[in-house]
Design an enzyme around this catalytic site. Structure first.
Site, PDB file in Angstrom:
ATOM      1  N   HIS A  57      37.008  42.488  29.733  1.00 48.08           N
ATOM      2  CA  HIS A  57      37.956  42.330  30.842  1.00 48.08           C
ATOM      3  C   HIS A  57      39.100  41.420  30.393  1.00 48.08           C
ATOM      4  O   HIS A  57      38.968  40.198  30.346  1.00 48.08           O
ATOM      5  CB  HIS A  57      37.237  41.721  32.051  1.00 48.08           C
ATOM      6  CG  HIS A  57      38.077  41.619  33.286  1.00 48.08           C
ATOM      7  ND1 HIS A  57      37.688  42.132  34.508  1.00 48.08           N
ATOM      8  CD2 HIS A  57      39.283  41.041  33.526  1.00 48.08           C
ATOM      9  CE1 HIS A  57      38.601  41.869  35.425  1.00 48.08           C
ATOM     10  NE2 HIS A  57      39.590  41.207  34.837  1.00 48.08           N
ATOM     11  N   LYS A  62      50.289  41.686  30.389  1.00 44.65           N
ATOM     12  CA  LYS A  62      51.084  40.606  30.976  1.00 44.65           C
ATOM     13  C   LYS A  62      50.784  39.241  30.369  1.00 44.65           C
ATOM     14  O   LYS A  62      51.155  38.205  30.925  1.00 44.65           O
ATOM     15  CB  LYS A  62      50.848  40.562  32.482  1.00 44.65           C
ATOM     16  CG  LYS A  62      49.404  40.353  32.917  1.00 44.65           C
ATOM     17  CD  LYS A  62      49.295  40.617  34.409  1.00 44.65           C
ATOM     18  CE  LYS A  62      47.863  40.588  34.901  1.00 44.65           C
ATOM     19  NZ  LYS A  62      47.738  41.224  36.228  1.00 44.65           N
ATOM     20  N   GLU A 217      37.661  38.468  44.649  1.00 41.07           N
ATOM     21  CA  GLU A 217      38.190  37.368  43.845  1.00 41.07           C
ATOM     22  C   GLU A 217      38.734  36.276  44.760  1.00 41.07           C
ATOM     23  O   GLU A 217      39.931  36.047  44.867  1.00 41.07           O
ATOM     24  CB  GLU A 217      39.275  37.868  42.887  1.00 41.07           C
ATOM     25  CG  GLU A 217      39.670  36.835  41.850  1.00 41.07           C
ATOM     26  CD  GLU A 217      40.731  37.332  40.891  1.00 41.07           C
ATOM     27  OE1 GLU A 217      41.200  36.507  40.084  1.00 41.07           O
ATOM     28  OE2 GLU A 217      41.079  38.518  40.926  1.00 41.07           O
TER      29      GLU A 217
END
Length: 404
Positions: A57, A62, A217
């Site tokens: 992950h 970015k 999250e």
């Protein structure tokens, strides 16, 4: 080549032994023999031998932009806004340079496979997808790369947008004859959650796509996306094809409620990924010393038979302004934050478990016939795995130590 008197932790062995020190004979880029070390048991070991690492992950589209966008100081949705504004300026050249730098850093530290999420927030195919495909081809044979579409769950509202994403990802897989590309979504306290998630599953089944979700999250105890995904994984008979990252809210839910969710995840064969660096930064108070910190319930997950993973997540962007692509650094942080012990028994979280999640040809177990793709650490005890000195390493690929 002979590597003598090395420790091979039990969780990455593909053989049975009552010893923990071994001599490894490497021939033709693979392991030819594994024998009990000939040296005395009280001799100083040559270090700890691990399979090359698997980072399941990351966000290499970015990464390395924090100096341009600034840090969010613990505010997830501020980070989303900052990065969204910055994304509008991205060029293919910028993305390529960032991805190349990230993959080089990971390779240098001993990573053999990475799964990156790619921001996919509107009707247009992101520039990052084409860059990713070129990067995957460029690094073929050194690092195996997979990608996931990172899309808000509300996109899957029955409009053509979700279908277009699924078709594009299926096209990536058709071009590579593999499961390189996965369908993903950001799930957090969404309205009409079950119906939208079912559309994601419908698209995945129709286009033969595996799934990888950002889920829950945050530290809201009523965030129940993980449970919904587990229920739908079972209902859709998609066991073993779903990965869920973050699941921070699980840490603040009552133990009985969290355990019920984890039991469903076990039935669903879900891979559960903890992202300690980003979530320790983003979750919890910033105007006082934080108490709730956001790392998911790893011990409880493993107790239910779930394959638990640890991964890097963000590096030097608005979500996490620090870090690198040294997965062992993230592992060390996770061990300490989640009180994982014994230390060496959790090494599967960055080796064999993510290898299974990514469906890699090699399961990561060290045994006769396996590829000679290793990380030889200076650590001579499990405790030294968590020290900078113990994490000093030499990386071997195809039976040769790299000169980096």
């Amino acid at each position: 080549m002979l590597i003598e008197n090395v420790i091979i932790p039990a969780c990455v062995r593909g053989f049975e032994s009552d010893s923990d020190r071994f001599d490894i004979d490497i021939q033709n880029s693979a392991v030819a023999q594994v024998n009990r070390a000939k040296t005395a048991p009280d001799s100083i070991t040559s270090g700890t031998l691990l399979p090359c690492l698997v980072d399941v992950h990351v966000h290499i589209d970015k990464t390395y932009v924090v100096d341009e966008v600034g840090a969010a100081d613990g505010d997830l949705f501020k980070a989303i806004t900052l990065m969204g504004q910055h994304r509008a300026q991205w060029t293919s050249a910028d993305i390529s340079a960032r991805m190349q730098r990230a993959v080089q850093d990971a390779y240098r530290h001993g990573t053999r496979a990475m799964r990156t999420h790619l921001d996919w927030t509107d009707d247009h195919i992101p520039k990052a997808l084409q860059v990713f495909e070129a990067m995957r081809d460029d690094w073929l044979g050194r690092i195996e790369l997979q990608c996931v579409s990172l899309t808000p769950l509300d996109t899957f509202d029955g409009s053509p947008r979700g279908l277009d994403i699924a078709r594009e990802l299926a096209g990536v897989n058709a071009r590579t004859h593999s499961n390189t590309a996965l369908l993903g979504a950001f799930v957090y306290r969404n309205a009409d959650m079950h119906a939208r998630l079912q559309r994601v599953f419908d698209l995945a089944k129709a286009h033969d796509l595996q799934l990888d979700f950002h889920v829950d999250e945050g530290l809201d105890a009523d965030a129940c996306g993980l449970r919904a995904i587990a229920e739908l994984t079972i209902a859709n008979k998609y066991q073993g094809k779903v990965t869920c990252g973050h699941a921070c809210s699980l840490s603040v839910q009552p133990l009985a409620e969290a355990t019920d969710t984890l039991k469903l995840c076990a039935q669903a064969g879900i891979f559960l990924v903890a992202l300690p660096s980003t979530n320790l930064y983003l979750q919890g108070a910033w105007d006082a010393t934080p108490v709730d910190r956001g790392i998911t319930r790893l011990k409880e997950a493993v107790a239910q038979g779930i394959r638990a993973l640890i991964a890097t997540d963000n590096v030097a962007d608005g979500f996490y302004p620090y870090g690198s692509y040294d997965l062992l650094d993230t592992y060390a942080l996770g061990v300490q934050a989640a009180h994982l012990s014994p230390v060496d028994t959790w090494l599967s979280a960055i080796t064999t478990a993510p290898a299974a999640a990514m469906g890699l040809p090699w399961d990561g177990k060290i045994t006769v016939g396996c590829p000679a793709d290793f990380v030889l650490l200076a650590a001579t005890t499990p405790y030294e795995l968590i020290t900078p000195a113990g994490r000093q390493r030499r990386v071997m690929r195809a039976g040769q130590f790299l000169t980096l």
